[in-house]
Design a protein around this motif. Structure first.
Motif, PDB file in Angstrom:
ATOM      1  N   LYS A  22       0.838  -1.210   0.000  1.00  0.00           N
ATOM      2  CA  LYS A  22       0.000   0.000   0.000  1.00  0.00           C
ATOM      3  C   LYS A  22       0.868   1.252   0.000  1.00  0.00           C
ATOM      4  N   ASN A  23       1.866   1.276   0.869  1.00  0.00           N
ATOM      5  CA  ASN A  23       2.633   2.516   1.014  1.00  0.00           C
ATOM      6  C   ASN A  23       3.597   2.738  -0.146  1.00  0.00           C
ATOM      7  N   ALA A  24       3.779   1.717  -0.983  1.00  0.00           N
ATOM      8  CA  ALA A  24       4.567   1.918  -2.204  1.00  0.00           C
ATOM      9  C   ALA A  24       3.661   2.358  -3.343  1.00  0.00           C
ATOM     10  N   PRO A 120      -2.094  14.490  15.310  1.00  0.00           N
ATOM     11  CA  PRO A 120      -1.815  15.525  14.319  1.00  0.00           C
ATOM     12  C   PRO A 120      -0.803  15.039  13.292  1.00  0.00           C
ATOM     13  N   ARG A 121      -1.032  15.342  12.034  1.00  0.00           N
ATOM     14  CA  ARG A 121      -0.058  14.938  11.008  1.00  0.00           C
ATOM     15  C   ARG A 121       0.247  16.159  10.150  1.00  0.00           C
ATOM     16  N   PRO A 122       1.162  17.007  10.639  1.00  0.00           N
ATOM     17  CA  PRO A 122       1.462  18.243   9.922  1.00  0.00           C
ATOM     18  C   PRO A 122       2.116  17.970   8.566  1.00  0.00           C
ATOM     19  N   VAL A 123       2.089  18.991   7.682  1.00  0.00           N
ATOM     20  CA  VAL A 123       2.747  18.837   6.373  1.00  0.00           C
ATOM     21  C   VAL A 123       3.804  19.921   6.177  1.00  0.00           C
ATOM     22  N   ASP A 124       4.241  20.530   7.287  1.00  0.00           N
ATOM     23  CA  ASP A 124       5.206  21.634   7.172  1.00  0.00           C
ATOM     24  C   ASP A 124       6.487  21.216   6.426  1.00  0.00           C
ATOM     25  N   LEU A 125       6.962  19.995   6.663  1.00  0.00           N
ATOM     26  CA  LEU A 125       8.208  19.558   6.010  1.00  0.00           C
ATOM     27  C   LEU A 125       8.005  19.405   4.502  1.00  0.00           C
ATOM     28  N   HIS A 126       6.801  18.963   4.114  1.00  0.00           N
ATOM     29  CA  HIS A 126       6.480  18.843   2.682  1.00  0.00           C
ATOM     30  C   HIS A 126       6.554  20.242   2.036  1.00  0.00           C
ATOM     31  N   LEU A 127       5.891  21.199   2.715  1.00  0.00           N
ATOM     32  CA  LEU A 127       5.790  22.550   2.124  1.00  0.00           C
ATOM     33  C   LEU A 127       7.159  23.221   2.093  1.00  0.00           C
ATOM     34  N   PRO A 161      13.327  12.427   9.039  1.00  0.00           N
ATOM     35  CA  PRO A 161      13.189  11.670   7.779  1.00  0.00           C
ATOM     36  C   PRO A 161      11.732  11.299   7.487  1.00  0.00           C
ATOM     37  N   SER A 162      10.919  12.306   7.211  1.00  0.00           N
ATOM     38  CA  SER A 162       9.499  12.081   6.915  1.00  0.00           C
ATOM     39  C   SER A 162       9.366  11.362   5.575  1.00  0.00           C
ATOM     40  N   VAL A 163       8.596  10.289   5.581  1.00  0.00           N
ATOM     41  CA  VAL A 163       8.401   9.507   4.353  1.00  0.00           C
ATOM     42  C   VAL A 163       7.683  10.360   3.313  1.00  0.00           C
ATOM     43  N   GLY A 164       6.580  10.960   3.738  1.00  0.00           N
ATOM     44  CA  GLY A 164       5.774  11.748   2.797  1.00  0.00           C
ATOM     45  C   GLY A 164       6.539  12.951   2.255  1.00  0.00           C
ATOM     46  N   ALA A 165       7.263  13.649   3.123  1.00  0.00           N
ATOM     47  CA  ALA A 165       7.992  14.847   2.666  1.00  0.00           C
ATOM     48  C   ALA A 165       9.102  14.441   1.693  1.00  0.00           C
ATOM     49  N   THR A 304       6.441   1.796  12.894  1.00  0.00           N
ATOM     50  CA  THR A 304       5.269   2.162  13.701  1.00  0.00           C
ATOM     51  C   THR A 304       4.034   1.380  13.268  1.00  0.00           C
ATOM     52  N   ASP A 305       3.928   1.070  11.970  1.00  0.00           N
ATOM     53  CA  ASP A 305       2.745   0.356  11.479  1.00  0.00           C
ATOM     54  C   ASP A 305       2.669  -1.088  11.970  1.00  0.00           C
ATOM     55  N   ALA A 306       3.802  -1.646  12.392  1.00  0.00           N
ATOM     56  CA  ALA A 306       3.777  -3.038  12.870  1.00  0.00           C
ATOM     57  C   ALA A 306       3.611  -3.100  14.387  1.00  0.00           C
ATOM     58  N   ASN A 326       7.356   6.201  18.993  1.00  0.00           N
ATOM     59  CA  ASN A 326       8.033   7.484  18.781  1.00  0.00           C
ATOM     60  C   ASN A 326       7.541   8.255  17.573  1.00  0.00           C
ATOM     61  N   ILE A 327       6.720   7.641  16.722  1.00  0.00           N
ATOM     62  CA  ILE A 327       6.383   8.312  15.463  1.00  0.00           C
ATOM     63  C   ILE A 327       5.069   9.082  15.575  1.00  0.00           C
ATOM     64  N   PHE A 328       4.037   8.423  16.101  1.00  0.00           N
ATOM     65  CA  PHE A 328       2.729   9.095  16.184  1.00  0.00           C
ATOM     66  C   PHE A 328       2.270   9.198  17.639  1.00  0.00           C
TER      67      PHE A 328
HETATM   68  C1  UD1 Z   1       4.491   7.258   8.361  1.00  0.00           C
HETATM   69  C2  UD1 Z   1       5.631   6.299   8.651  1.00  0.00           C
HETATM   70  C3  UD1 Z   1       5.681   5.338   7.504  1.00  0.00           C
HETATM   71  C4  UD1 Z   1       4.332   4.659   7.379  1.00  0.00           C
HETATM   72  C5  UD1 Z   1       3.227   5.699   7.190  1.00  0.00           C
HETATM   73  C6  UD1 Z   1       1.842   5.089   7.140  1.00  0.00           C
HETATM   74  C7  UD1 Z   1       7.726   6.740   9.782  1.00  0.00           C
HETATM   75  C8  UD1 Z   1       8.921   7.606   9.890  1.00  0.00           C
HETATM   76  N1  UD1 Z   1       6.842   7.044   8.815  1.00  0.00           N
HETATM   77  O1  UD1 Z   1       4.776   7.916   7.136  1.00  0.00           O
HETATM   78  O2  UD1 Z   1       6.716   4.396   7.700  1.00  0.00           O
HETATM   79  O3  UD1 Z   1       4.351   3.799   6.318  1.00  0.00           O
HETATM   80  O4  UD1 Z   1       3.279   6.598   8.275  1.00  0.00           O
HETATM   81  O5  UD1 Z   1       1.356   4.796   8.402  1.00  0.00           O
HETATM   82  O6  UD1 Z   1       7.570   5.799  10.529  1.00  0.00           O
HETATM   83  N2  UD1 Z   1       5.937  15.179  10.467  1.00  0.00           N
HETATM   84  C9  UD1 Z   1       6.013  16.536  10.684  1.00  0.00           C
HETATM   85  N3  UD1 Z   1       5.877  17.379   9.613  1.00  0.00           N
HETATM   86  C10 UD1 Z   1       5.694  16.930   8.345  1.00  0.00           C
HETATM   87  C11 UD1 Z   1       5.622  15.544   8.130  1.00  0.00           C
HETATM   88  C12 UD1 Z   1       5.738  14.689   9.214  1.00  0.00           C
HETATM   89  O7  UD1 Z   1       6.163  16.992  11.801  1.00  0.00           O
HETATM   90  O8  UD1 Z   1       5.592  17.748   7.412  1.00  0.00           O
HETATM   91  C13 UD1 Z   1       6.044  14.237  11.613  1.00  0.00           C
HETATM   92  C14 UD1 Z   1       4.709  13.562  11.879  1.00  0.00           C
HETATM   93  O9  UD1 Z   1       3.890  14.294  12.721  1.00  0.00           O
HETATM   94  C15 UD1 Z   1       5.122  12.254  12.498  1.00  0.00           C
HETATM   95  C16 UD1 Z   1       6.424  11.940  11.804  1.00  0.00           C
HETATM   96  O10 UD1 Z   1       6.906  13.187  11.282  1.00  0.00           O
HETATM   97  O11 UD1 Z   1       5.390  12.397  13.858  1.00  0.00           O
HETATM   98  C17 UD1 Z   1       6.284  10.843  10.733  1.00  0.00           C
HETATM   99  O12 UD1 Z   1       5.829  11.399   9.625  1.00  0.00           O
HETATM  100  P1  UD1 Z   1       6.003  10.836   8.160  1.00  0.00           P
HETATM  101  O13 UD1 Z   1       7.115   9.880   7.996  1.00  0.00           O
HETATM  102  O14 UD1 Z   1       5.914  12.011   7.271  1.00  0.00           O
HETATM  103  O15 UD1 Z   1       4.649  10.095   8.060  1.00  0.00           O
HETATM  104  P2  UD1 Z   1       4.149   9.367   6.875  1.00  0.00           P
HETATM  105  O16 UD1 Z   1       4.725   9.839   5.594  1.00  0.00           O
HETATM  106  O17 UD1 Z   1       2.677   9.340   7.025  1.00  0.00           O
END
Ligand code: UD1
Length: 417
Positions: A22-24, A120-127, A161-165, A304-306, A326-328
């Motif tokens: 899914k995440n790929a 909360p799932r901010p997107v500041d790092l993406h922006l 190391p944000s995955v989404g960003a 974190t997902d496991a 530690n992630i969420f």
């Molecule tokens: C996260 C998981 C990923 C998992 C996915 C789906 C990690 C590092 N990432 O990815 O493995 O597959 O959820 O459940 O385990 N954050 C910020 N600002 C941002 C983006 C993120 O502060 O702009 C913080 C989030 O609040 C969170 C952390 O970074 O605490 C993890 O975020 P990120 O890796 O971006 O999350 P996903 O991409 O959703």
């Protein structure tokens, strides 16, 4: 509302293939619009989140069809650069379309994804990453508007190391003139799969899987074909289910090197595990032993997902298992539900303590999120009686017919609506 009826007490046995990740697939679907081209993806899991992403692609004007785990996307007719709130709100990873649309159209307008059930799932790092490339990013009435017809290659330093960003930065950097280096990048296998697809699409980039990714340019091709990598979290969930039920299973189409931390914990819990390059077999003892403390971290740390499915597997393990998330912030919501089965779980901030009990007994449960819901199914497989899990379609977001997968391993799981 879907109701999962899970009969507990049957050890899982047998061999099944692991679904595609899914995440790929979700970021790859967003990447498929980077340039006008046709993409064929194989090994695509049939998930609710994939269905929503198809609707987003069609909304943008693309043709997108899925048949028996094969998806065809024609992004040549793309005609819009916005995604409405009604679609964005359904799927958090839709934010990856920001970098993709910006690359293709020079501007993008997306409704801001809100918080979610994990906190909360901010997107500041993406922006910030898009801004570093020279995009003008503003927020207006709940929308993010990114403009940047002339992005320029640069160094992007991610403080976490944000995955989404990382994914958004990789996609937007494809439109930039000159070289972009992403430092502090996420190293997840799904990032490597995205790089593989982007290269097939004509992008010149290297470094995925390390903390430094370099994007040098993009010379779009007309066609790209790609096989989605196996889902390491789905694999981990099935292994946890087998461990919880005292079973013995093998998974094919697996990549055990992607979830070594989970295998280590299951092995510490007393499971015999044999891995080959693309299979993994697990033989569980009658009763597990609490593994060493589990701490979730970015890859290659414990995912974190496991965490929820492993916690569910440890509910009857001898001793106390300690988890640190530690992630969420809000990732222990399944704990209260697991207690209804008779589990002893206590939470102190980021830390959860699970003291193994001798028996769990069936109770009605409510799934509040995807992996928490999967954890309830894992726990129910080791509980006495039939557990009902009320699920507002969370589990189907990430698992391709989990009922059928488990039944193929001898479980008795039924879904009703
Ligand atoms: C996260 C998981 C990923 C998992 C996915 C789906 C990690 C590092 N990432 O990815 O493995 O597959 O959820 O459940 O385990 N954050 C910020 N600002 C941002 C983006 C993120 O502060 O702009 C913080 C989030 O609040 C969170 C952390 O970074 O605490 C993890 O975020 P990120 O890796 O971006 O999350 P996903 O991409 O959703």
């Amino acid at each position: 509302m879907m109701i999962w009826h899970v009969r507990g007490g049957i050890p899982l046995r047998g061999t099944i293939p692991v679904q595609g990740s899914k995440n790929a697939v979700l970021p790859i679907l967003a990447a498929s619009i980077l340039a006008p081209c046709e993409t064929t993806l194989t090994g695509v899991p049939n998930l609710r989140d994939v269905g929503i992403t198809l609707r987003i692609l069609r909304h943008l004007g693309c043709a997108a069809e899925m048949n028996d785990h094969v998806m065809y996307i024609d992004s040549r007719p793309l005609s819009r650069c916005d995604i409405p709130h009604s679609l964005m709100r359904e799927l958090r990873s839709s934010v990856i379309f920001l970098g993709a649309i910006l690359c293709r159209c020079g501007e993008a307008r997306l409704s801001l994804p809100g918080g979610c059930e994990l906190g909360p799932r901010p997107v500041d790092l993406h922006l910030d990453a898009l801004r570093a490339l020279g995009a003008d990013v503003t927020e207006q009435g709940g929308d993010i508007i990114a403009k940047g017809g002339h992005l320029t290659g640069t160094r992007i330093l991610l403080p976490f190391p944000s995955v989404g960003a990382t994914e958004n930065a990789m996609l937007a950097a494809c439109a930039a003139k000159g070289e972009t280096t992403i430092l502090g990048a996420a190293r997840e296998p799904e990032i490597v799969d995205l790089q593989r697809y982007l290269r097939r699409l004509g992008a010149d980039l290297t470094g995925a899987g390390t903390a430094e990714i370099t994007v040098r340019g993009f010379h779009p091709k007309a066609h790209a074909a790609h096989q989605i990598l196996p889902d390491r979290i789905a694999a981990a969930t099935l292994l946890c289910a087998a461990a919880a039920s005292g079973g013995e299973i093998s998974l094919t189409n697996a990549n055990p090197s992607h979830f070594l931390t989970v295998l280590d914990s299951l092995s510490e819990a007393g499971c015999d595990i044999i891995t080959r390059s693309d299979t993994v077999s697990l033989h569980a003892p009658r009763r597990l032993t609490a593994p060493r403390p589990i701490v979730t971290r970015p890859y290659p740390g414990f995912p974190t997902d496991a965490q929820p499915p492993l916690m569910a597997a440890c509910l009857k393990a001898k001793g106390t298992t300690v988890f640190t998330e530690n992630i969420f912030q809000n990732r222990y919501r399944h704990a209260a539900e697991l207690r209804r089965l008779g589990a002893e779980v206590s939470i102190e901030g980021r830390v959860a303590y699970i003291t193994g009990v001798e028996r769990l007994t069936a109770a009605p449960l409510t799934a509040g999120d995807l992996r928490g819901g999967a954890a309830m199914i894992v726990a129910a497989l080791s509980a006495e009686g039939e557990t009902e899990i009320f699920d507002e379609d969370h589990i189907s977001r990430g698992y391709d017919r989990l009922d059928q997968q488990l039944n193929a391993l001898g479980a008795e799981v039924r879904c009703t609506y």
